[in-house]
Design a protein around this motif. Structure first.
Motif, PDB file in Angstrom:
ATOM      1  N   ARG A   7      11.465  -1.460  -6.002  1.00 58.16           N
ATOM      2  CA  ARG A   7      11.036  -0.068  -6.019  1.00 58.16           C
ATOM      3  C   ARG A   7      10.838   0.432  -4.585  1.00 58.16           C
ATOM      4  N   TRP A   8      11.308   1.646  -4.331  1.00 58.14           N
ATOM      5  CA  TRP A   8      11.162   2.230  -2.996  1.00 58.14           C
ATOM      6  C   TRP A   8       9.691   2.282  -2.575  1.00 58.14           C
ATOM      7  N   SER A   9       8.823   2.681  -3.482  1.00 59.08           N
ATOM      8  CA  SER A   9       7.402   2.806  -3.138  1.00 59.08           C
ATOM      9  C   SER A   9       6.781   1.451  -2.826  1.00 59.08           C
ATOM     10  N   ASP A  10       7.249   0.394  -3.483  1.00 59.28           N
ATOM     11  CA  ASP A  10       6.721  -0.949  -3.207  1.00 59.28           C
ATOM     12  C   ASP A  10       7.157  -1.443  -1.829  1.00 59.28           C
ATOM     13  N   ASN A  58       8.379   8.050   0.341  1.00 60.41           N
ATOM     14  CA  ASN A  58       6.937   8.227   0.492  1.00 60.41           C
ATOM     15  C   ASN A  58       6.242   7.411  -0.594  1.00 60.41           C
ATOM     16  N   PRO A  59       4.917   7.304  -0.545  1.00 58.16           N
ATOM     17  CA  PRO A  59       4.231   6.446  -1.520  1.00 58.16           C
ATOM     18  C   PRO A  59       4.442   6.826  -2.980  1.00 58.16           C
ATOM     19  N   LYS A  60       4.893   8.049  -3.257  1.00 62.99           N
ATOM     20  CA  LYS A  60       5.105   8.479  -4.640  1.00 62.99           C
ATOM     21  C   LYS A  60       6.577   8.479  -5.044  1.00 62.99           C
ATOM     22  N   THR A  61       7.456   8.006  -4.160  1.00 63.08           N
ATOM     23  CA  THR A  61       8.889   8.020  -4.464  1.00 63.08           C
ATOM     24  C   THR A  61       9.195   7.155  -5.683  1.00 63.08           C
ATOM     25  N   GLN A  62       9.948   7.708  -6.608  1.00 62.66           N
ATOM     26  CA  GLN A  62      10.366   6.982  -7.806  1.00 62.66           C
ATOM     27  C   GLN A  62      11.716   6.307  -7.559  1.00 62.66           C
ATOM     28  N   GLY A  63      12.062   5.389  -8.426  1.00 63.29           N
ATOM     29  CA  GLY A  63      13.385   4.786  -8.377  1.00 63.29           C
ATOM     30  C   GLY A  63      13.426   3.470  -7.642  1.00 63.29           C
ATOM     31  N   VAL A  64      14.597   2.822  -7.724  1.00 65.26           N
ATOM     32  CA  VAL A  64      14.775   1.494  -7.141  1.00 65.26           C
ATOM     33  C   VAL A  64      16.021   1.477  -6.264  1.00 65.26           C
TER      34      VAL A  64
END
Length: 362
Positions: free
Chosen positions: A258-261, A298-304
């Motif tokens: 995940r982008w946010s991770d 950013n910290p809320k970005t969704q997706g992988v």
């Protein structure tokens, strides 16, 4: 299957999902993607191209004004033998809409506002890159990195930022690369501004050069720093920290993550290294490809993360920065803007060594 056939297969699935009879593509990065790297722009700094591509369920059309049609056909798409050319007089711009409506019966979608058509986002269609795109972006990455090294090694104290930008532009254009982003900072401007557009400020001891280079529509990002004389301990400490953060971001950019991770691991690294607030002063980068950034994470970005997806992280700590372009693949991501004859800092993570660009000391 040809690259353009792969793209049109994805587009026709989109048409089916949207119950539409055509997709009008005008944004220059979408046009380049759909046509296998062809250009439809006139103004380099514009997003909207001067020529459009219309894909229907059974055919593909180039829709151009009488100004653009000759060049587009001769220099861009004609050799492909794939597109039907529809030309309208430049002095009758409304004729373009009539052509599109006649072909589609008025039931079409678009990538930028046009008529009453619904606007759709084509970003999900652009990845994974095709085999041909992977070959092209790797070649671009090497070429852009070599241009950067050559120019940075030529910088001397007293050069203005604008002169350095001119040198960089000449090198890129000479290699068929458009500079879509070109930033240059000297001395205190490196510490004061994260996006330093070049000025007549003269470099004295320290220079930073940032580029996003575009060729065949694809883009890569690179940053390098040059210091005249001994690097002081504060800059050295910061740079060692920022290349470690960069390595952590790269190390975790694996397909399916995940982008946010990934960003969260980078933020933790800032904290662990004693710079907890620096990540808030500038975005940390994100996927590239057909835009300098397709989006910034950013910290809320969704997706992988997708397979065969180019990514450019750009962590910074006031006074220094680390940035290259990587490409995801079967296993670990590959740096596709590698150093050639440039000092590096070795960063070890989980038994892997990441060679990140150091500050060139002259």
């Amino acid at each position: 299957m040809r690259e353009i056939d792969i793209k049109e297969e994805r587009i026709r699935k989109l048409l089916e999902e949207n119950k539409s009879d055509g997709l009008l593509i005008t944004l220059k990065y979408n046009f380049a993607w759909a046509t296998g790297g062809k250009y439809n722009h006139v103004g380099l700094l514009t997003e909207v191209g001067a020529t459009s591509l219309l894909i229907t369920n059974s055919s593909s059309y180039i829709i151009a004004s009488s100004i653009e049609a000759p060049r587009i056909e001769k220099e861009e798409v004609g050799a492909l033998g794939h597109y039907k050319l529809e030309v309208f007089p430049w002095y009758e711009p409304d004729e373009k809409l009539r052509i599109v409506e006649k072909i589609t019966g008025g039931n079409f979608i678009t990538d930028t506002p046009f008529g009453n058509a619904r606007v759709v986002n084509l970003l999900p269609l652009r990845y994974p890159l095709t085999e041909d795109e992977v070959i092209r972006i790797k070649a671009l990455g090497k070429s852009a990195s070599l241009c950067m090294e050559d120019v940075c090694k030529s910088i001397m104290p007293g050069y203005t930022e604008l002169e350095i930008a001119g040198m960089m532009s000449e090198s890129l254009f000479s290699n068929g690369i458009y500079p879509s982003v070109l930033l240059v900072a000297g001395d205190e401007r490196i510490f004061n501004f994260r996006h330093p557009i070049p000025t007549d400020n003269k470099v004295s001891r320290y220079a930073m050069v940032v580029i996003c280079g575009m060729k065949d529509g694809l883009q890569v990002a690179v940053t390098r720093l040059v210091h005249f004389g001994r690097i002081d301990s504060d800059i050295r400490k910061k740079h060692n920290a920022v290349v470690r953060i960069d390595s952590i971001l790269i190390h975790n950019t694996m397909v399916g993550n995940r982008w946010s991770d990934i960003l969260a691991k980078g933020i933790k690294a800032y904290e662990d290294l004693g710079y907890p607030d620096e990540w808030k002063k500038h975005h940390q980068g994100g996927p590239t490809g057909y835009q300098s950034r397709e989006f910034t994470v950013n910290p809320k970005t969704q997706g992988v993360v997708s397979k065969w997806q180019p990514v450019a992280w750009n962590p910074s700590i006031t006074g220094t920065k680390s940035e290259d372009t990587i490409l995801t693949g079967e296993e670990s991501p590959e740096v596709i803007t590698p150093t050639f004859n440039w000092p590096v800092v070795d960063v070890e993570l989980d038994g892997m060594i990441y060679k990140r660009p150091d500050i060139l000391e002259k």
